[in-house]
Design an enzyme around this catalytic site. Structure first.
Site, mmCIF file in Angstrom:
data_model
loop_
_atom_site.group_PDB
_atom_site.id
_atom_site.type_symbol
_atom_site.label_atom_id
_atom_site.label_comp_id
_atom_site.label_asym_id
_atom_site.label_seq_id
_atom_site.Cartn_x
_atom_site.Cartn_y
_atom_site.Cartn_z
ATOM 1 C CD GLU A 525 -1.373 -0.067 3.669
ATOM 2 O OE1 GLU A 525 -2.338 0.706 3.501
ATOM 3 O OE2 GLU A 525 -1.210 -0.718 4.705
ATOM 4 C CD GLU A 534 2.877 8.697 0.339
ATOM 5 O OE1 GLU A 534 2.951 7.551 0.817
ATOM 6 O OE2 GLU A 534 2.057 9.543 0.740
#
Length: 792
Positions: A525, A534
């Site tokens: 995730e 990210e």
């Protein structure tokens, strides 16, 4: 979760209030249930003094027979006690004060403009002295178009300096319906414009509904998006297009002015609002800073001439029949009440006052009590609306437990992950795939396990699918590792192998012969608000060496970044304030933000409530426009072995890998660079403050269809309604770009890397087509987040 619904704070406003606003009158208004009262700062005596000064000055000019330039402009003497009934008191903070409506700051006549500016500044200074907090200034006169807007805006900017602590609100009609004329007041200064300038003050033949927003945009731009400058928005009897409503929604509306003429009368003679009015009010009241409401010219305060009269005031508990909508089709609504409606208002007002002396207020409280409940996202994000947050850097920073806990509260994401893992396991078994374990179990590794929610879901998926798994939890955060080991001993019963390491350094499951095996299903995730911001691509590339090369599965298997141009004055004003401090590069940071008070600039379709049977629900409150959101780029996993091989050759500057890559690195991560250029049609005149960024991801796609997550406003309700884990990302523009109607906006964006960090660069360009040629109207500077890039 904040599930409380907005409160309506309602004030009573009379444009020509007969009585001076004393402390006793304020108390009486509160006894009637009103939260505030309005008052002019100065009175008719001051108005007469100014008119006398103008008359004597004009006479002296005509008698001297000289041009204006040798004469000093007239100077208004200081205020006297007879000029105002306002004074410092305990109730002054409960007053909304109005500057004089008879001035004309945008007048082409320099004498009128000069006098108007003096009146404004005298009133502002005195209001500030009295301790007033809120001052309303009439909007610019637009009868002559935008001729005097610059001097109007300059006068307002000066007023912000005169009253250093005041909140100034510009009175603007939503559709430009009430600021084209010279006013009904015979003493209006606009009536005394010299004949020399009268030709510049001709009435515009066809009023432009967008002119009032454009006037506001000019004013607040010149005032540098001051946080003390906002709007008192007047709602007309018939609302303009949904596009214009959405534009006003994005602006800093602090007062909502609802005149009596905007109300309809239902079959019982009760004042009600049309469905579009209800929808707009309920939507704008959901803002983080919801506006106060002013009821204007609905009649004097009940019992004001009999202060000893004791009355019962309703609190909004109206019967359905009393509050039923009027049966008047919106298409037949006249600009003002019809004679029949006016008669019913008067007649019913006299007879119903015994039962409800404040029917307009009661109706608004009825709307307050019957608001649609908050969505999960609204409840979860309470307090975070339009609040700028720096994106996470999970590779360089070890997250706190509370950060993980916030993500784990998502009611949708982990259910969808569990469904994806369950389907993958079922397909694995039905397709008779071989496993990478020594005992035949499917090897499932959760990389970046955090506090372990995905590990728990993987174990549940194994039970649901009836397929045994060998579970691994990989986490580099040493603090989260402690939590995972304790969780494994307690909740998981020792069924999970917990490994503390950076996923890219993990060699894979240890086998009995001392070698390292492979992983069948890799679960992560790692996605950010823009999918890849990210460093999910870099992380999954780095751990791909442990994935079974023949039929290993990555969950997610792909993700796409999406964007659209938006107008968000509130956030832009926040960024201006930050840029004046230590955050000099504030406009070069992609911010994570729960966007609320903004407007989509490129849309596919408008929706509007026209039917009396249409219910006002959460859906049409949050989505009155269908935006055009385009795909920027895509990442898929696992990536082809050839690309991995080329990246390996480049790493370390191998001659076989090429010439050393690009500046600042050897090119090993160059395959994760991206570029897009997108064109968006702009339907209405607007100003672009930046780009809203979203993502979609396919977690798994197999025999039962795709399992997808989305923050894209067009697809999120279809793919993952009520998901709260991710807020959008915002790419700001240092200088907002003004966009005309029927133009186009080009967005160019790059995802860059130098093998040490990843960053974004972006610029926008405005184009219009004239005589078949596409011409550039403006271009932003090239923004770069390199100095704040995500470290690898």
């Amino acid at each position: 979760m904040d599930t409380s619904l907005p409160m309506f704070y309602i004030g009573h406003h009379e444009t020509t209030r007969a009585l001076p606003v004393t402390d006793e009158l304020v108390q009486h208004a509160q006894d009637c249930g009103y939260d505030m009262l309005t008052t002019p700062i100065t009175n008719a005596h001051f108005h007469t003094r100014v008119l006398s000064l103008l008359s004597s000055y004009s006479q002296s000019l005509s008698e001297s027979n000289l041009p204006l330039s040798p004469h000093p402009l007239p100077l208004i003497p200081a205020l006297e006690s007879v000029d105002t009934s306002l004074h410092p008191s305990e109730t002054v903070s409960q007053l909304v004060t109005f500057t004089s409506s008879w001035i004309d700051l945008a007048s082409p006549d320099p004498i009128i403009a000069h006098l108007s500016r003096q009146v404004l500044h005298l009133e502002i200074a005195y209001a500030a002295f009295c301790g007033v907090v809120t001052v309303v200034i009439p909007g610019p006169r637009l009868a002559a178009g935008t001729h005097g807007l610059s001097q109007y805006a300059r006068a307002v900017k000066e007023a912000l300096n005169v009253g250093s602590y005041l909140q100034l609100h510009i009175m603007m009609p939503m559709d430009n319906s009430t600021i084209n004329g010279k006013g009904d007041n015979i003493g209006d200064l606009a009536r005394f414009v010299s004949s020399e300038y009268a030709t510049q003050d001709e009435q515009v033949t066809s009023p432009d509904p967008w002119a009032s927003w454009e006037a506001w945009n000019t004013t607040r731009t010149i005032c540098r998006y001051s946080s003390r400058l906002s709007i008192c928005l007047e709602l007309p009897r018939r609302l303009p297009s949904v596009a214009l409503q959405c534009r006003w929604y994005s602006e800093p509306v602090r007062l909502l002015n609802i005149p009596a003429s905007s109300f309809l009368v239902n079959s019982r003679g009760y004042p009600v609002l049309s469905k579009p009015h209800q929808q707009f009010i309920l939507r704008i009241m959901r803002l983080k800073n919801s506006p106060w409401i002013l009821l204007t010219d609905i009649g004097p305060l009940p019992g004001v001439n009999d202060p000893e009269l004791v009355m019962d005031y309703p609190s909004g508990h109206l019967s359905p029949g009393t509050a039923a909508d009027a049966q008047t089709p919106s298409s037949s609504m006249s600009p003002s009440p019809t004679p029949a409606e006016a008669s019913r208002m008067t007649t019913n007002g006299k007879t119903s006052s015994k039962n409800d002396p404040t029917p307009h207020r009661s109706y608004l409280l009825y709307l307050q009590r019957n608001q649609p409940s908050k969505s999960r996202l609204e409840g979860f994000g309470g307090g975070f609306q339009d609040y700028l947050q720096s994106p996470l850097q999970p590779l360089t920073d070890n997250l706190e437990s509370i950060t993980y806990e916030v993500f784990e509260k998502d009611p949708v994401k982990y259910d969808w992950y569990e469904s994806a893992i369950t389907q993958a396991l079922r397909d694995w078994e039905s397709q008779n795939k071989s496993t990478s374990s020594e005992d035949g179990a499917v090897v499932v590794a959760v990389v970046g396990a955090g506090r372990g929610p995905l590990v728990t879901r993987a174990l549940k998926a194994s039970e649901a699918a009836g397929v045994p798994i060998q579970a691994f939890a990989i986490e580099k955060n040493p603090n989260a590792y402690v939590h995972l080991t304790r969780h494994n001993q307690g909740t998981w019963g020792g069924r999970v192998t917990v490994v503390k390491t950076d996923m890219r350094a993990w060699k894979g499951p240890s086998l009995s012969d001392g070698t390292f095996g492979k992983v069948d299903i890799l679960v992560s995730e790692l996605l950010g608000s823009f999918a890849d911001n990210e460093l999910s691509p870099e992380c999954l590339d780095g751990v791909q060496h442990v994935l079974n090369p023949d039929h290993g599965i990555s969950i997610p298997i792909s993700y796409t970044a999406h964007m659209t141009p938006i107008s968000t004055p509130r956030i832009y004003g926040d960024l201006i304030m930050r840029s004046g401090s230590a955050d000099a590069d504030t406009f070069d940071i992609p911010w994570v933000v729960m966007l609320q008070q903004f407007d989509f600039l490129s849309v596919d379709r408008e929706t509007e409530l026209n039917s009396k049977d249409t219910k006002i629900t959460q859906m049409n409150l949050s989505s009155p426009l269908i935006p055009l959101v385009q795909t920027a780029w895509e990442f898929s996993h696992p990536i082809p072995a050839t690309i991995m091989g080329q990246a390996s050759l480049r790493r370390g500057g191998s001659a076989a890998g090429g010439g050393g890559g690009f500046t600042g690195g050897d090119g090993a991560n160059e395959h994760n660079n991206r570029f897009c250029k997108l064109t968006f049609p702009i339907q209405a005149r607007s100003v672009c403050h930046g780009l809203g960024g979203y993502f979609e991801t396919v977690l798994y796609s197999g025999s039962e269809g795709p399992v997808e997550l989305s923050t894209n406003p067009v697809t999120m309700d279809q793919k993952s309604e009520d998901m709260i884990s991710w807020f959008p990302i915002f790419f700001p523009l240092k200088t907002p770009l003004q966009l005309p109607e029927e133009s186009e906006l080009d967005i160019s964006m790059w995802r860059q890397t130098d093998d040490r960090k990843v960053w974004y660069e972006w610029l926008v360009e405005s184009f219009v087509t004239l005589k078949g040629k596409r011409m550039c109207l403006g271009i932003s500077e090239l923004h770069s987040s390199k100095s704040n890039g995500c470290l690898m």
